[in-house]
Design a protein around this motif. Structure first.
Motif, PDB file in Angstrom:
ATOM      1  N   GLN A  35     -32.463   2.141 -23.351  1.00 59.91           N
ATOM      2  CA  GLN A  35     -32.562   2.324 -21.899  1.00 59.91           C
ATOM      3  C   GLN A  35     -32.372   3.777 -21.471  1.00 59.91           C
ATOM      4  O   GLN A  35     -33.025   4.238 -20.543  1.00 59.91           O
ATOM      5  N   TRP A  36     -31.471   4.477 -22.111  1.00 62.29           N
ATOM      6  CA  TRP A  36     -31.199   5.866 -21.713  1.00 62.29           C
ATOM      7  C   TRP A  36     -31.781   6.872 -22.672  1.00 62.29           C
ATOM      8  O   TRP A  36     -31.355   8.017 -22.719  1.00 62.29           O
ATOM      9  N   LYS A  78     -24.540  -2.372 -28.413  1.00 65.53           N
ATOM     10  CA  LYS A  78     -25.933  -2.822 -28.552  1.00 65.53           C
ATOM     11  C   LYS A  78     -26.763  -1.815 -29.330  1.00 65.53           C
ATOM     12  O   LYS A  78     -27.578  -2.199 -30.187  1.00 65.53           O
ATOM     13  N   GLU A  79     -26.566  -0.537 -29.059  1.00 62.95           N
ATOM     14  CA  GLU A  79     -27.295   0.503 -29.804  1.00 62.95           C
ATOM     15  C   GLU A  79     -26.897   0.477 -31.282  1.00 62.95           C
ATOM     16  O   GLU A  79     -27.748   0.591 -32.165  1.00 62.95           O
ATOM     17  N   CYS A  87     -20.056   1.515 -21.129  1.00 63.88           N
ATOM     18  CA  CYS A  87     -20.256   2.253 -22.385  1.00 63.88           C
ATOM     19  C   CYS A  87     -20.087   1.345 -23.601  1.00 63.88           C
ATOM     20  O   CYS A  87     -20.832   1.461 -24.572  1.00 63.88           O
ATOM     21  N   TYR A 125     -27.327  -3.845 -20.198  1.00 62.26           N
ATOM     22  CA  TYR A 125     -27.930  -2.720 -20.907  1.00 62.26           C
ATOM     23  C   TYR A 125     -28.983  -3.215 -21.883  1.00 62.26           C
ATOM     24  O   TYR A 125     -28.785  -4.204 -22.601  1.00 62.26           O
ATOM     25  N   GLN A 126     -30.101  -2.510 -21.941  1.00 65.50           N
ATOM     26  CA  GLN A 126     -31.171  -2.789 -22.882  1.00 65.50           C
ATOM     27  C   GLN A 126     -31.254  -1.633 -23.886  1.00 65.50           C
ATOM     28  O   GLN A 126     -31.197  -0.466 -23.485  1.00 65.50           O
ATOM     29  N   ASP A 179     -20.735  -1.835 -23.683  1.00 66.55           N
ATOM     30  CA  ASP A 179     -21.957  -2.630 -23.677  1.00 66.55           C
ATOM     31  C   ASP A 179     -23.106  -1.867 -24.334  1.00 66.55           C
ATOM     32  O   ASP A 179     -23.732  -2.347 -25.281  1.00 66.55           O
ATOM     33  N   GLY A 180     -23.357  -0.665 -23.866  1.00 71.83           N
ATOM     34  CA  GLY A 180     -24.478   0.109 -24.381  1.00 71.83           C
ATOM     35  C   GLY A 180     -24.322   0.523 -25.827  1.00 71.83           C
ATOM     36  O   GLY A 180     -25.247   0.384 -26.627  1.00 71.83           O
ATOM     37  N   HIS A 181     -23.151   1.024 -26.183  1.00 75.00           N
ATOM     38  CA  HIS A 181     -22.979   1.544 -27.542  1.00 75.00           C
ATOM     39  C   HIS A 181     -22.891   0.446 -28.595  1.00 75.00           C
ATOM     40  O   HIS A 181     -23.342   0.640 -29.719  1.00 75.00           O
TER      41      HIS A 181
END
Length: 157
Positions: free
Chosen positions: A155-156, A59-60, A53, A151-152, A55-57
């Motif tokens: 992605q989600w 990056k977002e 999480c 994560y890209q 990683d994803g957040h």
């Protein structure tokens, strides 16, 4: 590191993720500022040790224009001067809402009153829902040891 559970390799987790995603979409579409939403998700994920999480957040948030200075200081928000008073109130509520078991009384009246000074009732409801949803995601990911790092953005969805 390999995940303990493939979320899409069984019949249960895709359904759970669908409903968590729907709850998250309600919050995302609310008037709670998008930057505040990402900061809260990052802070709760830091507390819970949810690498995927974080990683994803992060990056977002960076993709949406958040600065590296603010992202790097989320964990030390109390001492950082780069957050607004409203963001600081949201981060405090997120910390107390994430660490419920650590405090005998749960979320303090002071933290709630401070958040209520900066957010209207709909935004407060969104903030509480956001804290609950990110904590649910964190727990799913930590328990199943979901790996982080690849994560890209987008992605989600």
């Amino acid at each position: 590191m390999e995940a303990r559970v493939n979320y899409f390799g069984n019949s249960v987790t895709p359904k759970v993720m669908k409903y968590l995603g729907s709850a998250g979409k309600v919050v995302q579409d609310s008037t709670l500022p998008a930057a505040t939403q990402e900061l809260v998700k990052i802070r709760a994920s830091q507390i819970n040790g949810c690498a995927v999480c974080i990683d994803g957040h992060t990056k977002e948030a960076a993709h949406a224009g958040e600065t590296s200075v603010r992202l790097n200081l989320v964990a030390a928000w109390r001492e950082a001067t780069v957050f607004t008073e409203a963001e600081r109130a949201a981060l405090e509520l997120a910390e107390q809402g994430t660490r419920i078991a650590d405090a005998a009384g749960g979320v303090t009246d002071e933290a709630w009153a401070n958040a209520a000074k900066h957010y209207d009732e709909d935004q407060l409801a969104a903030l509480v829902a956001l804290i609950a949803v990110i904590n649910a995601y964190n727990r799913l990911n930590v328990i199943t040891q979901q790996p982080a790092g690849d994560y890209q953005v987008g992605q989600w969805g």
